[in-house]
Design an enzyme around this catalytic site. Structure first.
Site, PDB file in Angstrom:
ATOM      1  N   GLU A 156      31.345  72.422  39.845  1.00 52.96           N
ATOM      2  CA  GLU A 156      29.938  72.418  40.237  1.00 52.96           C
ATOM      3  C   GLU A 156      29.108  73.107  39.163  1.00 52.96           C
ATOM      4  O   GLU A 156      29.639  73.640  38.188  1.00 52.96           O
ATOM      5  CB  GLU A 156      29.753  73.100  41.597  1.00 52.96           C
ATOM      6  CG  GLU A 156      30.450  72.367  42.731  1.00 52.96           C
ATOM      7  CD  GLU A 156      30.211  72.989  44.083  1.00 52.96           C
ATOM      8  OE1 GLU A 156      29.551  74.043  44.154  1.00 52.96           O
ATOM      9  OE2 GLU A 156      30.674  72.422  45.087  1.00 52.96           O
TER      10      GLU A 156
ATOM     11  N   HIS B 136      18.039  74.673  46.133  1.00 46.26           N
ATOM     12  CA  HIS B 136      19.068  73.695  45.787  1.00 46.26           C
ATOM     13  C   HIS B 136      18.381  72.497  45.146  1.00 46.26           C
ATOM     14  O   HIS B 136      17.383  71.997  45.669  1.00 46.26           O
ATOM     15  CB  HIS B 136      19.850  73.264  47.022  1.00 46.26           C
ATOM     16  CG  HIS B 136      21.141  72.590  46.698  1.00 46.26           C
ATOM     17  ND1 HIS B 136      21.199  71.313  46.169  1.00 46.26           N
ATOM     18  CD2 HIS B 136      22.431  73.005  46.799  1.00 46.26           C
ATOM     19  CE1 HIS B 136      22.464  70.982  45.960  1.00 46.26           C
ATOM     20  NE2 HIS B 136      23.232  71.987  46.334  1.00 46.26           N
TER      21      HIS B 136
ATOM     22  N   ARG C  90      21.845  76.154  39.123  1.00 44.95           N
ATOM     23  CA  ARG C  90      20.885  75.582  40.052  1.00 44.95           C
ATOM     24  C   ARG C  90      19.437  75.910  39.711  1.00 44.95           C
ATOM     25  O   ARG C  90      18.543  75.077  39.883  1.00 44.95           O
ATOM     26  CB  ARG C  90      21.198  76.053  41.477  1.00 44.95           C
ATOM     27  CG  ARG C  90      22.438  75.402  42.035  1.00 44.95           C
ATOM     28  CD  ARG C  90      22.787  75.952  43.397  1.00 44.95           C
ATOM     29  NE  ARG C  90      23.939  75.231  43.942  1.00 44.95           N
ATOM     30  CZ  ARG C  90      24.539  75.571  45.059  1.00 44.95           C
ATOM     31  NH1 ARG C  90      24.129  76.611  45.748  1.00 44.95           N
ATOM     32  NH2 ARG C  90      25.571  74.871  45.487  1.00 44.95           N
TER      33      ARG C  90
ATOM     34  N   HIS D 131      17.262  77.196  49.587  1.00 43.45           N
ATOM     35  CA  HIS D 131      18.676  77.097  49.922  1.00 43.45           C
ATOM     36  C   HIS D 131      19.336  78.439  50.184  1.00 43.45           C
ATOM     37  O   HIS D 131      19.988  78.619  51.201  1.00 43.45           O
ATOM     38  CB  HIS D 131      19.391  76.383  48.778  1.00 43.45           C
ATOM     39  CG  HIS D 131      20.841  76.093  49.034  1.00 43.45           C
ATOM     40  ND1 HIS D 131      21.276  75.386  50.143  1.00 43.45           N
ATOM     41  CD2 HIS D 131      21.949  76.391  48.322  1.00 43.45           C
ATOM     42  CE1 HIS D 131      22.587  75.272  50.108  1.00 43.45           C
ATOM     43  NE2 HIS D 131      23.033  75.876  49.021  1.00 43.45           N
TER      44      HIS D 131
ATOM     45  N   ARG E 116      22.420  82.501  42.225  1.00 40.71           N
ATOM     46  CA  ARG E 116      23.794  82.409  42.714  1.00 40.71           C
ATOM     47  C   ARG E 116      24.565  81.292  42.016  1.00 40.71           C
ATOM     48  O   ARG E 116      24.077  80.177  41.878  1.00 40.71           O
ATOM     49  CB  ARG E 116      23.791  82.143  44.218  1.00 40.71           C
ATOM     50  CG  ARG E 116      25.170  81.963  44.820  1.00 40.71           C
ATOM     51  CD  ARG E 116      25.070  81.678  46.296  1.00 40.71           C
ATOM     52  NE  ARG E 116      24.495  80.394  46.565  1.00 40.71           N
ATOM     53  CZ  ARG E 116      25.169  79.361  47.105  1.00 40.71           C
ATOM     54  NH1 ARG E 116      26.451  79.491  47.402  1.00 40.71           N
ATOM     55  NH2 ARG E 116      24.569  78.224  47.354  1.00 40.71           N
TER      56      ARG E 116
END
Length: 545
Positions: free
Chosen positions: A132, A247, A295, A357, A392
């Site tokens: 990811e 997100h 992100r 998010h 994050r």
């Protein structure tokens, strides 16, 4: 007709007692509760919905963890996972906390596996892995293709069978002694919002995030910042509140409000790319990792592309996953959401847009869950451990909940055993009366002025509008508790975001577009002043060993 305050106070119908009350029933809360029972503590879980209703079950991507004995990529390591986390965090992670929490990940995952968790396997029978955004290796393990959170929640609920749970109970405020020690919570119970109290030697907050600050979010309706507001009113400090992660890819639906279906980052990990309405690559030349950039980078790039579209009329981009064979089998949750919207991801690009998010900041704790208020502990998204910093790293959140939920319970047991939590006597005072803004107006203000792109003038407008639109309201309904929490948290986010005069991680300032390590490579701490207003204070509390 709502009864007057005096009548509401007289309706208290029960009074429970426990060693520890865990507020919240997601991954951190259930992990804490299960571990507390194992340690012999009288434990009670309080949750404002049903047991499965928290944010955990919506987590699609997976758990980021290095498990060398399970066939991890040969070029992966704990050091690499730590390095990726630090890089994503934009210089604000606590390096010791990162290594401590990430390093405990293998044990946490192995406990889940021993408890019957069913993670996906590859052709060799070993745990399947994906990659990811922000990760340098394939280290994210998953369940059900894109239903990892649901499987983690299921496994923890099995482990928690027989544990006392108060469903549909909303924590309103902390009970405190004259010295400020937390010794329970005031609650509203059931559809009638019947007042009650739960007395306990310790309270563990595991209430999740604050996504309902914004009009569009991946979070469920329960994510109204209740735990953060409760902790601030109890005298705890919070930090890194300006860093709200958006997100990059939730399913776009015109005029959508509230929780939007998530399109997991693992779709890009399997080869999907972001394109604009003209078919041009959104992430081309933006970051060395391209579509797998962290992100904050991807969300900012999408926002910039939309803002620079001719006429400014574009309100979404597209995720082209047409090259992924067997999409529905690999991503059944995403495929179902797309089908409901009339989209076939194997033939049609998926319309996506960023949405609120994850809260990277929260109640300040050290790496065993203790806050700076005696008797109050926090774990999961409501807490600020130093793991996330300014942004994050994908799939570190389930990992953090598993590790920190267990540690918080162990800290309570240790503190009880050492006599650090004397039995306190506290009687509930009057029902709190606090400023409350109407939620639709608050969400519009925060989405417009304190979302992905911010500037000083806009945040000043939002702050002034909140000041003139609040009404002092007694917290005798669930709606009032939630809206009061959102109002307080919005003010705290605005205070921190206004003060940070730079762009870093999730915090993007259009009027201060550069990162300034000389002045701003530090976290900001927020407390409430005597009048209940969020103010910036002194540095982060020192973490105990």
């Amino acid at each position: 007709m709502t009864p007057p305050v005096s009548d509401q106070q007289s309706k208290t119908t029960w009074d429970a007692d426990a060693d520890v009350v865990v507020v919240g029933s997601g991954v951190a809360g259930l992990t804490a509760a299960v571990r507390a029972v194992e340690l012999g503590l009288r434990t009670l879980v309080v949750t404002k919905g049903r047991l499965p209703d928290g944010n955990t079950r919506w987590a699609q991507g997976g758990v980021a963890v290095v498990l060398p004995d399970e066939g991890a990529s040969g070029d992966d390591s704990l050091d690499a996972h730590v390095a990726d986390t630090l890089a994503a965090g934009g210089g604000l992670c606590d390096a010791a906390a990162v290594r401590s929490i990430v390093g405990a990940g293998p044990d946490a995952v192995n406990r889940l596996l021993r408890g019957g968790a069913r993670f996906d396997s590859d052709a060799s029978g070993r745990l399947a892995r994906t990659r990811e955004g922000g990760h340098s290796a394939f280290r994210v393990i998953r369940a059900g293709g894109d239903a990892t959170g649901a499987e983690v929640q299921r496994c923890l609920e099995v482990a928690a069978e027989g544990l006392p749970v108060l469903e549909h109970h909303v924590a309103v405020d902390a009970l405190t002694t004259a010295s400020g020690q937390v010794c329970g919570v005031r609650v509203l119970a059931g559809p009638d919002a019947t007042p009650g109290v739960v007395r306990a030697r310790a309270v563990v907050l595991a209430t999740g995030g604050l996504g309902q600050l914004y009009r569009s979010t991946s979070n469920p309706e329960q994510a109204t910042g209740d735990g953060l507001a409760l902790a601030l009113r109890a005298g705890a400090s919070a930090a890194d509140l300006e860093f709200v992660q958006f997100h990059p890819t939730v399913l776009y639906t015109p005029r959508a409000k509230g929780r939007c279906p998530l399109v997991t980052e693992a779709v890009r990990g399997e080869g999907a790319v972001l394109v604009d309405a003209a078919g041009r690559r959104v992430m081309q030349g933006v970051h060395p990792l391209g579509d797998l950039a962290p992100r904050d980078v991807v969300s900012a790039a999408i926002t910039h592309r939309l803002a620079s579209a001719p006429g400014g009329v574009d309100d979404h981009v597209y995720l082209d996953a047409t090259g992924i064979a067997g999409f529905a089998a690999r991503f059944p949750t995403v495929a179902a959401a797309c089908a409901a919207a009339g989209i076939d991801p194997e033939r049609d690009p998926i319309p996506v847009v960023p949405a609120a998010h994850f809260a990277c900041g929260g109640v300040v704790t050290h790496t065993h869950g203790r806050t700076d208020v005696l008797g109050l502990y926090a774990a999961g998204e409501v807490a600020r451990t130093g793991l996330h910093g300014a942004n994050r790293l994908a799939s570190n959140s389930l990992l953090e909940g598993l590790v920190m939920g267990r540690r918080a319970a162990e800290a309570v047991a240790a503190d009880l055993g050492a006599g650090r939590l004397p039995r306190g006597e506290a009687r509930p005072g009057p029902v709190p009366v606090v400023p409350v803004a109407a939620r639709p107006a608050l969400q519009r203000l925060m989405s417009r002025y304190a979302g992905i792109g911010r500037d000083a003038d806009g945040m000043a407008v939002a702050g002034s509008a909140l000041d003139v639109s609040t009404n002092d309201t007694p917290l005798w309904t669930v709606g009032a508790v939630e809206d009061a929490a959102l109002t307080l948290v919005a003010r705290a986010v605005l205070a921190a975001a206004s003060a940070r005069e730079e762009t870093r991680g999730c915090h993007v300032r259009h009027d201060r577009p550069e990162r300034d390590d000389r002045a701003w490579q530090r976290s900001q701490t927020v407390r409430l002043n005597p009048s209940g207003q969020p103010v910036l204070t002194d540095p982060i509390l020192e973490r105990a060993a």
